[in-house]
Motif scaffolding. Structure first.
Motif, PDB file in Angstrom:
ATOM      1  N   THR A  12     -15.065  22.889  43.290  1.00  0.00           N
ATOM      2  CA  THR A  12     -13.699  23.407  43.234  1.00  0.00           C
ATOM      3  C   THR A  12     -12.878  22.680  42.183  1.00  0.00           C
ATOM      4  OG1 THR A  12     -13.783  23.984  45.576  1.00  0.00           O
ATOM      5  CG2 THR A  12     -11.596  23.785  44.589  1.00  0.00           C
ATOM      6  N   VAL A  13     -12.976  21.358  42.184  1.00  0.00           N
ATOM      7  CA  VAL A  13     -12.233  20.564  41.211  1.00  0.00           C
ATOM      8  C   VAL A  13     -12.724  20.888  39.803  1.00  0.00           C
ATOM      9  CG1 VAL A  13     -11.813  18.212  40.390  1.00  0.00           C
ATOM     10  CG2 VAL A  13     -11.643  18.727  42.819  1.00  0.00           C
ATOM     11  N   TYR A  14     -14.025  21.008  39.630  1.00  0.00           N
ATOM     12  CA  TYR A  14     -14.592  21.314  38.320  1.00  0.00           C
ATOM     13  C   TYR A  14     -14.046  22.647  37.790  1.00  0.00           C
ATOM     14  CZ  TYR A  14     -17.968  22.130  34.625  1.00  0.00           C
ATOM     15  OH  TYR A  14     -18.536  22.375  33.418  1.00  0.00           O
ATOM     16  N   ASN A  15     -14.073  23.673  38.639  1.00  0.00           N
ATOM     17  CA  ASN A  15     -13.573  24.986  38.215  1.00  0.00           C
ATOM     18  C   ASN A  15     -12.084  24.945  37.899  1.00  0.00           C
ATOM     19  OD1 ASN A  15     -16.061  26.274  38.364  1.00  0.00           O
ATOM     20  ND2 ASN A  15     -15.816  26.711  40.536  1.00  0.00           N
ATOM     21  N   ILE A  71     -10.708  11.819  42.904  1.00  0.00           N
ATOM     22  CA  ILE A  71      -9.900  11.570  41.708  1.00  0.00           C
ATOM     23  C   ILE A  71     -10.805  11.111  40.565  1.00  0.00           C
ATOM     24  CG2 ILE A  71      -8.138  10.047  40.706  1.00  0.00           C
ATOM     25  CD1 ILE A  71      -6.676  10.263  43.434  1.00  0.00           C
ATOM     26  N   GLU A  72     -11.797  10.297  40.893  1.00  0.00           N
ATOM     27  CA  GLU A  72     -12.763   9.857  39.884  1.00  0.00           C
ATOM     28  C   GLU A  72     -13.559  11.040  39.330  1.00  0.00           C
ATOM     29  OE1 GLU A  72     -14.625   7.139  37.379  1.00  0.00           O
ATOM     30  OE2 GLU A  72     -12.819   6.950  38.579  1.00  0.00           O
ATOM     31  N   ILE A  73     -13.882  11.994  40.188  1.00  0.00           N
ATOM     32  CA  ILE A  73     -14.583  13.208  39.743  1.00  0.00           C
ATOM     33  C   ILE A  73     -13.713  13.943  38.728  1.00  0.00           C
ATOM     34  CG2 ILE A  73     -15.362  15.506  40.452  1.00  0.00           C
ATOM     35  CD1 ILE A  73     -16.185  14.216  43.140  1.00  0.00           C
ATOM     36  N   VAL A  74     -12.436  14.120  39.049  1.00  0.00           N
ATOM     37  CA  VAL A  74     -11.520  14.808  38.137  1.00  0.00           C
ATOM     38  C   VAL A  74     -11.462  14.062  36.811  1.00  0.00           C
ATOM     39  CG1 VAL A  74      -9.114  15.478  37.730  1.00  0.00           C
ATOM     40  CG2 VAL A  74     -10.129  15.803  39.984  1.00  0.00           C
ATOM     41  N   MET A  83     -14.617  14.609  34.804  1.00  0.00           N
ATOM     42  CA  MET A  83     -14.702  15.981  34.279  1.00  0.00           C
ATOM     43  C   MET A  83     -13.769  16.187  33.101  1.00  0.00           C
ATOM     44  SD  MET A  83     -15.297  18.534  37.401  1.00  0.00           S
ATOM     45  CE  MET A  83     -15.294  17.674  38.933  1.00  0.00           C
ATOM     46  N   VAL A  84     -12.586  15.636  33.182  1.00  0.00           N
ATOM     47  CA  VAL A  84     -11.647  15.758  32.058  1.00  0.00           C
ATOM     48  C   VAL A  84     -12.232  15.075  30.821  1.00  0.00           C
ATOM     49  CG1 VAL A  84      -9.377  15.063  31.202  1.00  0.00           C
ATOM     50  CG2 VAL A  84      -9.598  16.029  33.496  1.00  0.00           C
TER      51      VAL A  84
END
Length: 122
Positions: free
Chosen positions: A73-76, A104-107, A110-111
């Protein structure tokens, strides 16, 4: 640590040859790090962290992501944001306080990855 080095190499589209050339470190040394045979000294960890635009702890610490649905979900949402979708930006801001440190680390990762991909396209 080896898994983290490989992860950030993949996220940035960098192979061992490129990392070796860019950092001035022998291919054999990087191969040993990637295979977990040896570990880099702190100065080399700092050099790689700067190269990938991450914290030293991102290379050293083991991160565990347990919620793949959140990841997806965060990735999309971040993808939409990178495509200038204002609703995606609103979604992230609205839900940011609901995310735990791992999410938050995942976000963040990904950024970084999407920014690197965007630079390659440009």
């Amino acid at each position: 640590m080896a898994k983290n080095i490989v992860k950030y190499m993949e996220l940035n589209g960098v192979d061992r040859n490129k990392l070796s050339a860019d950092l001035g470190i022998s291919y054999t040394t990087i191969t040993d790090w990637v295979k977990g045979k040896t570990y880099p000294r702190i100065d080399k960890i700092e050099m790689m962290a700067n190269y990938f635009g991450i914290n030293k702890s991102d290379l050293v610490e083991e991160k565990k992501y347990t919620d793949e649905n959140t990841h997806s979900t965060v990735y999309n949402t971040v993808l939409k944001l990178m495509e200038n979708d204002n609703q995606a930006f609103t979604d992230i801001i609205t839900n940011l306080e609901k995310l735990n440190d791992d999410e938050i680390e995942i976000v963040r990762n990904m950024v970084i990855s999407l920014s690197a991909l965007k630079k390659k396209k440009d």
